[in-house]
Design an enzyme around this catalytic site. Structure first.
Site, mmCIF file in Angstrom:
data_model
loop_
_atom_site.group_PDB
_atom_site.id
_atom_site.type_symbol
_atom_site.label_atom_id
_atom_site.label_comp_id
_atom_site.label_asym_id
_atom_site.label_seq_id
_atom_site.Cartn_x
_atom_site.Cartn_y
_atom_site.Cartn_z
ATOM 1 N N HIS A 262 -10.215 -1.572 4.939
ATOM 2 C CA HIS A 262 -10.018 -1.030 3.452
ATOM 3 C C HIS A 262 -10.175 0.533 3.671
ATOM 4 C CE1 HIS A 262 -10.220 -5.164 1.482
ATOM 5 N NE2 HIS A 262 -8.951 -4.837 1.797
ATOM 6 N N HIS A 392 1.992 -5.019 5.297
ATOM 7 C CA HIS A 392 1.318 -3.849 6.068
ATOM 8 C C HIS A 392 2.061 -3.340 7.067
ATOM 9 C CE1 HIS A 392 -2.553 -4.435 3.747
ATOM 10 N NE2 HIS A 392 -2.305 -5.693 3.884
#
Length: 416
Positions: A262, A392
């Site tokens: 993150h 992703h």
């Protein structure tokens, strides 16, 4: 050889500017679009695929993966990949039908049409709508994504956005009652991406201004105070909950501690925010992107094995040592953007290292990525088995080839 000659023949160019590298990543993205073709489900949504490309038994379609696949399909449509508009049309139809709550408004997380309505899932609907609008602008025949965009932004604005907090609340019951006494960095991080996307798609600066406000609260305040080890969990008054889920360190959405992946994802989004002309961004935005990326990458191999651990405690010691594919994808994007925006050589070195790591451990011959590695650096199944999520990987393949602004599905027109 002079510097100008070296640049002219390509030897001194960053990988992302080299024709062979660009061809390699675009070709694997095209393979991945072929790989996900069997995921279309007749009753709505997309199947959770296994490593063999077949739907996995016992896995139900979800709003999250449907919205993400719709976004990916829109990108593929802009690039002109066969099969992409079928995926895009199915995704939009699912969002407008199977998952939509026509009575109370908003979207259900599953086709069972029950459970809480979350900010995390709803901002992904906004992202899907933004990408579909960009694809429609390039000629895709996909119904009415503008209506989806208007409805999704209305729900997010009315139900989740908190003007006094400059951020989103987390979740509601299906009938928009019983707000959760929790605030999450994860949902707000994905809101930054969705807001940047929809701001460009609708030509509305307000959404970029809101993206900056989220970053001010979570990154400039909380992450900075923690020396960039960003807290994930808060109560409704934005007080940090450092012990949240300490007994569940492998939770896929709310793990205990700090998540290096993150930090890299926030770094990517801060680069995009910095590049946006729709909002005046202070100098700390790009600086913080570098600080977050360095914090994460400085922990490379911290437990004696190559790569990034999933989570660490507040002493920066590993809590969950599994390796997930998405932090590598986010690192590829963040280092490419930081290199392009700052010109600092460290980011190009990391970009190459991350791609070498991905090629050795994660990238499959189908173009899809192994989701997870166990402690023996083999395919694992603890958090995300199979190959359900190509969102992703899509960013890793395409974002480094594109400018930091505008939003990538708009910018992808330059690759056609």
């Amino acid at each position: 050889m002079t510097d100008s000659e070296r640049t002219a023949d390509g030897a001194g160019l960053p990988w992302a500017q080299r024709p062979a590298h660009r061809l390699w990543v675009q070709e694997r993205f095209a393979r991945m679009i072929d790989f996900v073709q069997p995921s279309v489900l007749p009753d709505g949504g997309f199947a959770y695929l296994g490593g063999d490309g077949a739907p996995m038994a016992g896995r139900e379609p979800s709003l999250l993966l449907t919205a993400r696949m719709t976004h990916v399909a829109a990108l593929a449509s802009v690039l002109g990949l066969p099969g992409s508009e079928r995926l895009l049309a199915h995704g939009l139809s699912s969002l407008d039908g199977a998952f939509r709550d026509e009575v109370e408004g908003g979207w259900f997380g599953t086709l069972e049409r029950s459970g809480r309505k979350t900010a995390y899932e709803h901002v992904h609907v906004v992202l899907a709508a933004a990408s579909a609008l960009a694809a429609q602008a390039q000629g895709a025949s996909v119904g009415d994504p503008r209506a989806l965009a208007r409805e999704a932004t209305r729900i997010v604005e009315e139900r989740f956005w908190r003007e006094d907090e400059g951020a989103l609340c987390e979740s509601w019951s299906a009938t928009w009652e019983d707000p959760e006494d929790y605030r999450g960095a994860n949902a707000n991080m994905h809101a930054v991406e969705a807001f940047l996307a929809i701001g460009d798609a609708l030509d509305e600066d307000l959404w970029h201004e809101r993206a900056l406000r989220i970053c001010e609260r979570i990154v400039d305040k909380h992450a900075r105070a923690r020396d960039w080890l960003l807290p994930e969990h808060y109560d409704a008054q934005w007080q940090e909950l450092p012990d949240y889920n300490s007994d569940n360190p492998n939770d896929p959405f709310r793990p205990y501690g700090a998540t290096y992946g993150h930090l890299l994802e926030w770094a990517r989004l801060l680069c995009a925010l910095h590049a946006s002309p729709r909002v005046a961004t202070p100098a700390w935005v790009l600086s913080a992107a570098g600080d977050l990326a360095r914090k994460a990458l400085s922990a490379w191999g911290v437990d004696g094995r190559e790569g990034l651990v999933y989570t660490v405690g507040w002493d920066a010691k590993p809590v969950s040592g599994i390796r997930l594919h998405w932090p590598v994808c986010e690192g590829i994007q963040a280092t490419a953007l930081l290199g392009a925006l700052t010109g600092e050589a460290e980011w190009e070195r990391w970009y190459r290292r991350l791609w070498d790591h991905a090629a050795a451990y994660f990238v499959d011959s189908t173009g899809s990525w192994i989701n997870e590695l166990d402690e023996d650096m083999r395919e694992g199944f603890a958090v995300w088995p199979g190959r359900p999520d190509v969102y992703h990987a899509t960013g890793a393949y395409l974002a480094p080839l594109l400018p930091a602004w505008p939003f990538m599905t708009v910018a992808a027109t330059t690759l056609t």
